[in-house]
Design a protein around this motif. Structure first.
Motif, PDB file in Angstrom:
ATOM      1  N   VAL A  40       0.799  -1.230   0.000  1.00 34.61           N
ATOM      2  CA  VAL A  40       0.000   0.000   0.000  1.00 34.61           C
ATOM      3  C   VAL A  40       0.829   1.277   0.000  1.00 34.61           C
ATOM      4  O   VAL A  40       1.951   1.320   0.508  1.00 34.61           O
ATOM      5  CB  VAL A  40      -0.968   0.051   1.215  1.00 34.61           C
ATOM      6  N   SER A  41       0.220   2.322  -0.570  1.00 35.72           N
ATOM      7  CA  SER A  41       0.778   3.680  -0.546  1.00 35.72           C
ATOM      8  C   SER A  41       0.274   4.397   0.700  1.00 35.72           C
ATOM      9  O   SER A  41      -0.603   3.900   1.392  1.00 35.72           O
ATOM     10  CB  SER A  41       0.274   4.480  -1.744  1.00 35.72           C
ATOM     11  N   ALA A  42       0.782   5.587   0.893  1.00 40.95           N
ATOM     12  CA  ALA A  42       0.242   6.471   1.926  1.00 40.95           C
ATOM     13  C   ALA A  42      -1.148   6.927   1.503  1.00 40.95           C
ATOM     14  O   ALA A  42      -1.460   6.956   0.310  1.00 40.95           O
ATOM     15  CB  ALA A  42       1.158   7.677   2.084  1.00 40.95           C
ATOM     16  N   MET A  43      -2.001   7.274   2.473  1.00 42.75           N
ATOM     17  CA  MET A  43      -3.331   7.793   2.144  1.00 42.75           C
ATOM     18  C   MET A  43      -3.157   9.044   1.280  1.00 42.75           C
ATOM     19  O   MET A  43      -2.211   9.811   1.486  1.00 42.75           O
ATOM     20  CB  MET A  43      -4.101   8.116   3.430  1.00 42.75           C
ATOM     21  N   GLY A 151       5.618   7.830  -6.335  1.00 41.37           N
ATOM     22  CA  GLY A 151       4.949   6.737  -7.038  1.00 41.37           C
ATOM     23  C   GLY A 151       5.646   5.400  -6.833  1.00 41.37           C
ATOM     24  O   GLY A 151       5.329   4.404  -7.483  1.00 41.37           O
ATOM     25  N   GLY A 152       6.597   5.355  -5.898  1.00 45.25           N
ATOM     26  CA  GLY A 152       7.457   4.183  -5.723  1.00 45.25           C
ATOM     27  C   GLY A 152       6.767   2.912  -5.226  1.00 45.25           C
ATOM     28  O   GLY A 152       7.356   1.831  -5.285  1.00 45.25           O
ATOM     29  N   THR A 153       5.541   3.038  -4.769  1.00 46.97           N
ATOM     30  CA  THR A 153       4.827   1.836  -4.313  1.00 46.97           C
ATOM     31  C   THR A 153       4.638   0.840  -5.454  1.00 46.97           C
ATOM     32  O   THR A 153       4.660  -0.374  -5.241  1.00 46.97           O
ATOM     33  CB  THR A 153       3.472   2.244  -3.689  1.00 46.97           C
ATOM     34  N   ASP A 154       4.488   1.349  -6.658  1.00 41.73           N
ATOM     35  CA  ASP A 154       4.405   0.460  -7.832  1.00 41.73           C
ATOM     36  C   ASP A 154       5.657  -0.418  -7.907  1.00 41.73           C
ATOM     37  O   ASP A 154       5.570  -1.620  -8.164  1.00 41.73           O
ATOM     38  CB  ASP A 154       4.350   1.289  -9.125  1.00 41.73           C
TER      39      ASP A 154
END
Ligand code: ASP
Ligand code: MG
Length: 409
Positions: A40-43, A151-154
């Motif tokens: 998950v990313s940050a909210m 965008g690093g969560t990808d």
């Protein structure tokens, strides 16, 4: 029973209600017997809020501390997601990047993943747990927290899928796939069913904002097929994988545009060896990304050199080049920040002639002047006056008939 890695971006986990909704979706896949890893990313808005705080305290904050700060965004989401799963009776366990561990180099703010040990995560999966991993972060050899770039969560998701040899990697986002053009510009833009890594790379590099480009590079390097899907609607999304020659491929897959490029032209440069180096070296030393580069054939021992950069870097680039121009005894350096770059991308270009002609005809019919043309094996890009961006994208979408699904015969 499959091992599935799912990534949920900031909007998908933007509120407690949305986190609950995703948890129910994960629960359903888990109940079917799949081993689930959720990245998950940050909210939404959180990373920007944290960066803002750092900016209030310090005009040039330490990159190490900024990483420590912004990585907390994802840490909040993994805990909340795990709690939401617990409430549904799903055993879940959160992992910050350093707990996996996801080892990176030490380039704070845009660290690269060097190694992932999947054993701990694997043990939890074997024990029937859902594993929730913080995207965008890792740890370097000095035990400092690092982040992988916006965008690093990808990238985390794709890298985890590679490390765990996942059967599936799903990137959930706020759009239901990759489109033939921006649907806000082209009304009849179509969701693309299938893209090769290469096409996705070129599309992402040329302005499609669906995924972090590094994630696509990673996927291509380690052959991790992934699907881009909407977390709000059901659908099959877009599958991105290695090229399969048996597949029917359209000539052109998509059209992208960027409206934040600027062009720098150095006129009247003495045409001799070392010129391009003298001009572009200071630019790259200043970590300014150069996109297109064109040099004219010299006449009367003089030539022009033009290149494009992000418009935010224009002032700095011009300032850097003033002394260079004097040193080289060139005429002048001028900047122009009113351009747009339009690109058409498709692997079909390799085997079919005439794509460029179709492109140039469509633009000329609308009276749009082309400034710079550059090509790769599967992409043609042009820069035009920014004013005509939307007109150009629509004209090209029409010319290549991208509103109808077509295959190469
Ligand atoms: N939260 C980080 C960002 O906004 C990472 C991500 O969302 O992928 O860039
Ligand atoms: Mg994001």
């Amino acid at each position: 029973m499959a091992l599935i890695v799912e990534k949920y971006g900031g909007t998908s986990v933007g509120s407690v209600e949305r986190i609950r909704k995703i948890a129910r979706r994960v629960q359903a896949s888990w109940q079917e017997g799949n081993r689930m890893v959720v990245v998950v990313s940050a909210m939404s808005g959180e990373t920007n809020r944290l960066l803002g705080l750092a900016g209030e305290i310090s005009p040039r904050p330490s990159a190490r501390e900024v990483d420590t700060l912004v990585s907390t965004g994802e840490q909040v989401t993994i805990a909340l997601m795990s709690l939401a799963l617990h409430e549904l009776g799903v055993p879940a366990r959160s992992y910050a990047g350093f707990q996996v561990p996801i080892k990176t180099d030490s380039i704070h703010g845009k660290a690269r993943i060097e190694d992932i040990s999947g054993e701990r995560v694997m043990a939890d999966l074997e024990a029937g747990k859902v594993v929730v991993i913080a995207g965008f972060q890792g740890i370097d050899s000095e035990n400092a927290i690092t982040t992988l770039g916006r965008g690093g969560t990808d990238t985390t998701a794709v890298a985890m899928a590679a490390a765990l040899k996942a059967d599936e990697c799903r990137i959930f986002t706020d759009v239901d796939g990759v489109y033939t053009a921006d649907p806000r510009i082209v009304e009849n833009a179509r969701r693309i069913d299938y893209l090769t890594f290469e096409e996705m790379l070129e599309l992402s590099g040329a302005g499609a904002r669906v995924m972090q480009i590094r994630a696509v590079e990673f996927a291509s390097k380690y052959d991790v097929a992934f699907r881009v899907l909407s977390s709000f609607e059901d659908g099959v999304g877009t599958l991105i994988s290695c090229e399969d020659s048996s597949m029917e491929r359209p000539l052109i897959s998509g059209i992208t545009s960027v409206d934040n490029e600027a062009k720098v032209t150095i006129r009247g440069v003495p045409d001799r060896p070392g010129i391009a180096y003298s001009i572009l070296n200071p630019v790259s030393e200043a970590h300014i990304n150069v996109d297109m580069i064109v040099q004219n054939v010299g006449t009367d021992s003089l030539t022009d050199l033009t290149f494009t950069i992000n418009q935010d870097d224009l002032e700095r680039t011009l300032a850097l080049l003033e002394p260079v121009v004097r040193e080289l005894d060139a005429e002048t350096v001028v900047g122009d920040s009113s351009l747009a770059k339009i690109s058409v991308v498709g692997v079909g270009m390799r085997s079919h002639a005439g794509i460029a002609t179709t492109m140039f005809r469509a633009l000329s019919e609308k009276g749009i002047n082309i400034q710079i043309i550059s090509t790769s094996e599967i992409k043609i890009s042009v820069t035009i006056d920014r004013e005509y961006l939307e007109l150009a994208v629509r004209a090209l979408h029409n010319a290549f008939e991208l509103h109808v699904a077509a295959g190469i015969e």
